[in-house]
Design a protein around this motif. Structure first.
Motif, mmCIF file in Angstrom:
data_model
loop_
_atom_site.group_PDB
_atom_site.id
_atom_site.type_symbol
_atom_site.label_atom_id
_atom_site.label_comp_id
_atom_site.label_asym_id
_atom_site.label_seq_id
_atom_site.Cartn_x
_atom_site.Cartn_y
_atom_site.Cartn_z
ATOM 1 N N PHE A 136 -9.534 18.912 12.274
ATOM 2 C CA PHE A 136 -10.151 19.466 10.586
ATOM 3 C C PHE A 136 -9.185 21.140 10.345
ATOM 4 O O PHE A 136 -9.393 22.078 10.782
ATOM 5 C CB PHE A 136 -11.056 19.020 9.914
ATOM 6 N N ILE A 141 -10.982 -3.072 4.194
ATOM 7 C CA ILE A 141 -11.560 -2.566 5.530
ATOM 8 C C ILE A 141 -12.570 -3.680 4.804
ATOM 9 O O ILE A 141 -13.194 -3.602 3.761
ATOM 10 C CB ILE A 141 -12.049 -1.436 5.130
ATOM 11 N N ARG A 191 -12.038 7.849 11.605
ATOM 12 C CA ARG A 191 -13.593 7.958 11.520
ATOM 13 C C ARG A 191 -14.289 6.997 12.141
ATOM 14 O O ARG A 191 -15.415 7.222 13.158
ATOM 15 C CB ARG A 191 -13.438 8.353 9.975
ATOM 16 N N ARG A 192 -13.532 5.892 11.721
ATOM 17 C CA ARG A 192 -14.157 4.354 12.237
ATOM 18 C C ARG A 192 -13.937 4.684 13.860
ATOM 19 O O ARG A 192 -15.326 4.147 14.404
ATOM 20 C CB ARG A 192 -13.620 3.431 11.790
ATOM 21 N N ARG A 198 -5.333 7.689 2.929
ATOM 22 C CA ARG A 198 -6.738 7.261 2.608
ATOM 23 C C ARG A 198 -7.452 6.993 4.075
ATOM 24 O O ARG A 198 -8.206 6.796 4.290
ATOM 25 C CB ARG A 198 -7.173 7.681 1.680
ATOM 26 N N ASP A 241 -2.337 5.566 -0.548
ATOM 27 C CA ASP A 241 -3.277 5.161 0.053
ATOM 28 C C ASP A 241 -3.601 4.524 1.386
ATOM 29 O O ASP A 241 -4.644 4.831 2.132
ATOM 30 C CB ASP A 241 -3.975 3.700 -0.745
ATOM 31 N N GLN A 251 -10.179 -0.811 14.811
ATOM 32 C CA GLN A 251 -10.283 -0.263 13.854
ATOM 33 C C GLN A 251 -9.178 -0.750 12.440
ATOM 34 O O GLN A 251 -10.060 -0.708 11.331
ATOM 35 C CB GLN A 251 -10.334 1.275 13.314
ATOM 36 N N MET A 252 -8.152 -0.714 12.871
ATOM 37 C CA MET A 252 -6.698 -1.227 11.289
ATOM 38 C C MET A 252 -6.900 -2.240 10.888
ATOM 39 O O MET A 252 -7.576 -3.551 11.330
ATOM 40 C CB MET A 252 -5.324 -1.285 12.519
ATOM 41 N N PRO A 253 -6.363 -2.395 9.691
ATOM 42 C CA PRO A 253 -6.101 -3.768 9.471
ATOM 43 C C PRO A 253 -5.630 -4.392 9.123
ATOM 44 O O PRO A 253 -4.500 -3.678 9.883
ATOM 45 C CB PRO A 253 -6.408 -2.729 7.621
ATOM 46 N N ILE A 262 1.107 -1.801 0.231
ATOM 47 C CA ILE A 262 0.073 0.328 0.075
ATOM 48 C C ILE A 262 1.069 1.323 0.077
ATOM 49 O O ILE A 262 1.951 1.588 0.613
ATOM 50 C CB ILE A 262 -1.346 -0.032 1.242
ATOM 51 N N THR A 321 -17.811 2.421 7.316
ATOM 52 C CA THR A 321 -16.803 2.950 6.372
ATOM 53 C C THR A 321 -15.743 3.256 7.064
ATOM 54 O O THR A 321 -14.365 3.765 6.416
ATOM 55 C CB THR A 321 -17.091 3.301 5.151
ATOM 56 N N GLY A 322 -16.174 4.858 7.531
ATOM 57 C CA GLY A 322 -15.345 5.648 7.511
ATOM 58 C C GLY A 322 -14.959 6.567 6.635
ATOM 59 O O GLY A 322 -14.349 7.484 6.402
ATOM 60 N N GLN A 328 -7.379 8.050 7.208
ATOM 61 C CA GLN A 328 -8.619 9.055 7.645
ATOM 62 C C GLN A 328 -9.552 8.356 7.842
ATOM 63 O O GLN A 328 -10.649 8.588 9.104
ATOM 64 C CB GLN A 328 -8.860 9.669 6.196
ATOM 65 N N LYS A 329 -9.231 7.423 6.931
ATOM 66 C CA LYS A 329 -11.209 6.180 7.705
ATOM 67 C C LYS A 329 -11.255 5.455 8.252
ATOM 68 O O LYS A 329 -11.396 5.319 10.045
ATOM 69 C CB LYS A 329 -11.038 5.320 6.136
ATOM 70 N N TYR A 363 -8.195 0.117 -0.905
ATOM 71 C CA TYR A 363 -6.525 1.247 0.189
ATOM 72 C C TYR A 363 -6.772 2.455 -1.342
ATOM 73 O O TYR A 363 -6.884 2.912 -1.207
ATOM 74 C CB TYR A 363 -5.993 0.450 0.402
ATOM 75 N N ARG A 413 -19.723 5.327 9.296
ATOM 76 C CA ARG A 413 -19.013 4.399 10.958
ATOM 77 C C ARG A 413 -18.991 3.252 11.052
ATOM 78 O O ARG A 413 -17.479 3.135 10.892
ATOM 79 C CB ARG A 413 -20.799 4.718 11.575
#
Lengths: 236, 623
Positions: free
Chosen positions: A38, B26, A30-31, A23, A20, A85-87, A16, B306-307, A26-27, B255, B304
């Motif tokens: 911001f 994810i 948020r999760r 990005r 990427d 939340q981490m992959p 990755i 997906t973010g 950021q997700k 990703y 929520r």
């Protein structure tokens, strides 16, 4: 509150790229529901600053990103919520409060990076190469051919090598890193292999960045410290 | 979870965007392959970034993986760089989650979204080591099943598929999978038995159980099922309760940047408008809305889960959604609080939509979109596009007054009954819009206005009133575009108008496939063997390859495109019952020629046939 997150990037995540990864973070944030500052403007984005982009193909045990929390969380709570939340392949290791100010930002502070390097199976130079590292290092100058956009240039990389030790098929490196001077481990290893009298092969190295370091102390006791050591645990 | 990737580091680091091939996104679903009965590989036969943007696969992924006995994984078409490596090194195509080769799967499901992907189906089968022809497969191969809009005429690719699912996937897949388990358990020559019995599942079409016969002039004479247990008509399946239909709470989050990189909220299916060229507007009838409270909740859950930093609404005509105002107001409030962007679908331009747009986007940067589809009012009546010049000009004037100065206009060329003056009218309409702008007092303007006119060439599709229409030769299409271009250049406001047009040859190929029959399979195979892949990507397009394939197979492409079909011609897709009756479509074809406009479903029922489903817009306001 300014904070610094230390994290890993292992396994498949090495494919990755940096944009990427940003990005993805950021997700993840948020999760996790962690309340990050911001930017202003019509299309606000999270204020995030990564210490040093990692090339695709490298793994890492010591990556850093600075952020600003709107609602503080404790170090333990923040790390737990992010890791939920981490992959697979990315793990939050620590979250610390850092001093305000641009000069204290991770990107400005990075001065060196540490790596461990192994050769892929069947790609190592002829036996006994580990023992030749001291002789390689004892050279006054080490010329390396660097490919730039304008063509090839020859640079002396010796001053950029702070540490190089090899044992049991593994090389441990501490190299200059950051905006002032930077040495890529691939360039060093290829130069070493050439010095051994062999031709470096593509895809022969497995490289893991293990830490990013900042300079600390004064002229008398200048030393390198991991970026996370410049922050404090957050206890609420 | 430790997986071994199907591709080596060396390969992954030497191709473009390795993240296309590693999975681990994810919300990807991982199961123990030994504890499931059915392994389903779901394929979008195009590159990852396109495939990952497709809502239908996200829904089916959720639907299948809710079953404890089933593990659904994904597969996409490897891009040229990896395709080459896989052939050179003899690496079989694999699914992203387990990284197992396709031959390890029970099903390979392929979604058929556009005709230009047909050669990529063969690429996927070929790299997946699955015999290209369904007739050559045995118990060791996955069942290859197709779904999506192109199944409304699956005949050109019928030889490559074991099954097609006609309609919306939410309805009978459970039945089909249960039947599969039962047949496989019974053993023996279970594949044949399964296919035979699958033919009785509503909506399932088993091409090997039907035999076409042709008249001397090449048209279809008959289409005969193999026995009394094989239905002569295959019934489209649709979800009637949209509100409670399966929908993913946690869609996959890629990703790499993909085409649709946001939460997609499907607000309704179907369209009340009845544009005569539009296949989606016919095959998704009747229009079925989702409850607005459910949509608000889903938006929240998916953001929520997906973010994602953006949400968009999905439907064929969002302006017709009854509670659009309420939904959009809710989203604007929620999203601005949480720094989430709203990406609006193209709405009809009026005071409401302009107000909404000014709230969610930068007026100076964004552009307004109109799709008049035809330049003259006469031709808009022919195609039943209920948009008048007056509405367009009024909308544009309001928008210009509101600060916009960019307008995009979409048209089609080559429509039935179209004449030279209809084409020129495209330029005239664009010019009139520019006039609206320059009539504003100078202090209200922001420099020049920018009007972008784009035309595509019309392709007649099955199950539309225009399914009888003839097409044109590539050089004629280019001539039409030239007419528009010259007329645009001659306009007073030519400097404010930019004109783009589509490729003509691709249009002809799409036209052949859209209304083709089984005699095209050898052509597709030949073109693929000759290197045709990713035909929707213009950089690799080679018309010569297709011309050779038609020639060598002795297939006359003009037969499919250059004939106006007779009223009573039997079509290759007539065995499908798509809700709208052929009688209705023919009536609309005749009305187009008068031309008479047909009202939308809310104004007056046109008796299309979709009322038989017992719900949706046909029964609105009735208990």
């Amino acid at each position: 509150m300014k904070v610094r997150l230390k994290f890993t990037k292992e396994g498949e995540m090495k494919f990755i790229g940096h944009l990427d990864l940003m990005r993805c973070f950021q997700k993840v944030i948020r999760r996790s529901g962690i309340d990050i500052k911001f930017s202003e403007g019509l299309s606000p984005h999270m204020v995030m600053s990564f210490a040093s982009p990692l090339s695709v193909g490298l793994t890492s045990l010591g990556e850093y990103v600075d952020m600003e929390l709107v609602t503080p969380v404790s170090s333990a709570e923040g790390v737990r919520r992010l890791n939920e939340q981490m992959p697979a392949g990315i793990r939050a290791l620590s979250l610390k409060q850092i001093p305000e100010g641009r000069a204290n930002g991770a990107m400005a502070l990075v001065a060196a990076a540490e790596y461990t390097v192994r050769f892929r199976e069947g790609k190592a130079p002829a036996g006994g190469w580990e023992d030749k590292v001291p002789a390689f290092l004892s050279q006054e100058t080490i010329s390396a051919v660097k490919e730039t956009k304008k063509g090839e240039t020859t640079v002396d990389i010796r001053p950029l090598i702070y540490r190089m030790e090899a044992a049991d098929g593994e090389v441990k490196l501490r190299l200059a890193g950051g905006s002032e001077a930077n040495l890529k481990p691939e360039l060093l290893m290829d130069t070493f292999v050439r010095w051994l009298g062999e031709e470096p092969q593509p895809f022969s190295l497995l490289i893991c960045r293990t830490e990013l370091l900042a300079k600390a102390g004064g002229e008398q006791d200048e030393r390198f410290v991991p970026l996370e050591d410049l922050g404090e645990d957050i206890i609420l | 979870m430790e997986r071994k990737l199907a591709l080596s580091d060396e390969i992954l680091l030497s191709i473009e965007k390795p993240a296309r091939y590693i999975g681990n996104e994810i919300n990807a679903v991982y199961k123990d392959k030994d504890s499931v009965d059915i392994r389903f590989a779901m394929c979008f036969p195009d590159v990852y970034e396109i495939g990952m943007s497709h809502l239908g696969i996200q829904i089916l992924y959720e639907l299948f993986n809710r079953r404890e006995d089933t593990w659904c994984e994904r597969v996409y078409a490897p891009w040229f760089d990896l395709d080459k490596v896989m052939r050179e090194k003899d690496i079989p195509l694999f699914a992203l989650e387990s990284q197992d080769p396709l031959t390890a799967f029970d099903f390979l499901g392929i979604t058929l979204q556009y005709e230009l992907c047909y050669t990529n189906i063969l690429q996927v089968l070929d790299l997946g080591r699955i015999p290209l022809m369904a007739a050559d497969r045995d118990e060791s191969h996955p069942i290859v099943i197709g779904g999506g809009p192109c199944t409304y005429n699956p005949e050109p690719i019928a030889d490559f598929f074991d099954l097609f699912y006609i309609g919306e996937g939410e309805v009978v897949y459970d039945r089909l999978l249960d039947l599969y388990k039962e047949c496989k358990k019974a053993g023996g020559a279970w594949r044949k038995a399964f296919l035979r019995r699958a033919a009785s599942v509503p909506g399932i079409y088993v091409p090997s159980l039907y035999t076409p016969a042709y008249h001397e002039d090449g048209t279809l004479a008959s289409f005969t099922p193999a026995g009394d247990d094989v239905p002569a008509v295959v019934e489209k399946q649709i979800v009637m309760d949209m509100t409670n239909a399966v929908y993913p709470d946690k869609p996959l989050v890629p990703y790499i940047k993909v085409t649709q990189d946001r939460v997609v909220l499907e607000i309704q299916r179907g369209c009340i408008r009845g544009c005569r060229f539009c296949q989606a507007g016919m095959i998704y009838r009747p229009t079925r809305e989702k409850d607005v409270e459910k949509l608000k909740a889903q938006a929240d859950i998916m953001l929520r889960g997906t973010g994602h930093e953006e949400i968009s609404l999905s439907s064929l005509s969002s302006s017709d959604y009854t509670h659009l105002n309420e939904l959009v107001s809710y989203l604007i409030e929620e999203c601005s609080r949480r720094h989430i962007n709203i990406s609006l679908p193209s709405l009809r331009i009026d005071a409401f939509s302009l107000d909404v747009m000014s709230k969610v986007q930068d007026v100076k940067k964004s552009s307004l979109t109109f799709a008049p589809e035809a330049g003259s009012q006469r031709l808009r009546d022919v195609i039943n596009k209920g948009l008048t010049e007056e509405i367009i000009l009024k909308g544009a004037a309001e928008a210009f007054a509101g600060g916009w100065n960019k307008v995009k206009l979409y048209f089609m060329l080559g429509l039935p009954t179209e004449q030279e003056e209809d084409r020129k009218a495209i330029a005239h309409l664009a010019n009139e819009i520019a006039v609206q702008y320059y009539e504003l007092p100078k202090e209200q303007r922001f420099g020049k206005c920018q009007i972008t006119v784009s035309t595509s060439f019309f392709v007649p599709k099955p199950f539309t009133p225009f399914q009888w229409a003839s097409m044109h030769q590539p050089e004629d299409y280019i001539g039409m575009a030239r007419t528009v271009n010259n007329e645009v250049r001659a306009m007073r406001n030519a400097k404010s108008i930019k004109y783009n047009w589509h490729e003509a040859e691709v249009t002809v190929l799409e036209g052949v496939m859209a209304r083709g029959d089984r005699r095209l399979a050898p052509v597709i195979l030949k073109a693929y063997r000759d290197g045709a892949m990713f035909e929707a990507w213009s950089e690799f397009w080679d018309w010569g390859r297709w011309l050779r394939a038609f020639d060598e197979c002795g297939v006359d492409r003009d037969f499919y495109t250059m004939r106006e079909r007779g009223d009573d011609e039997l079509f290759p897709w007539d065995f499908i019952h798509a809700g709208v009756t052929k009688q209705f479509l023919l009536r609309e074809w005749k009305r187009a020629h008068e031309p008479v406009v047909t009202k939308n479903c809310r104004e007056q029922c046109s008796g299309c046939g979709a009322r038989m489903y017992g719900g949706g817009v046909c029964f609105e306001g009735q208990a």
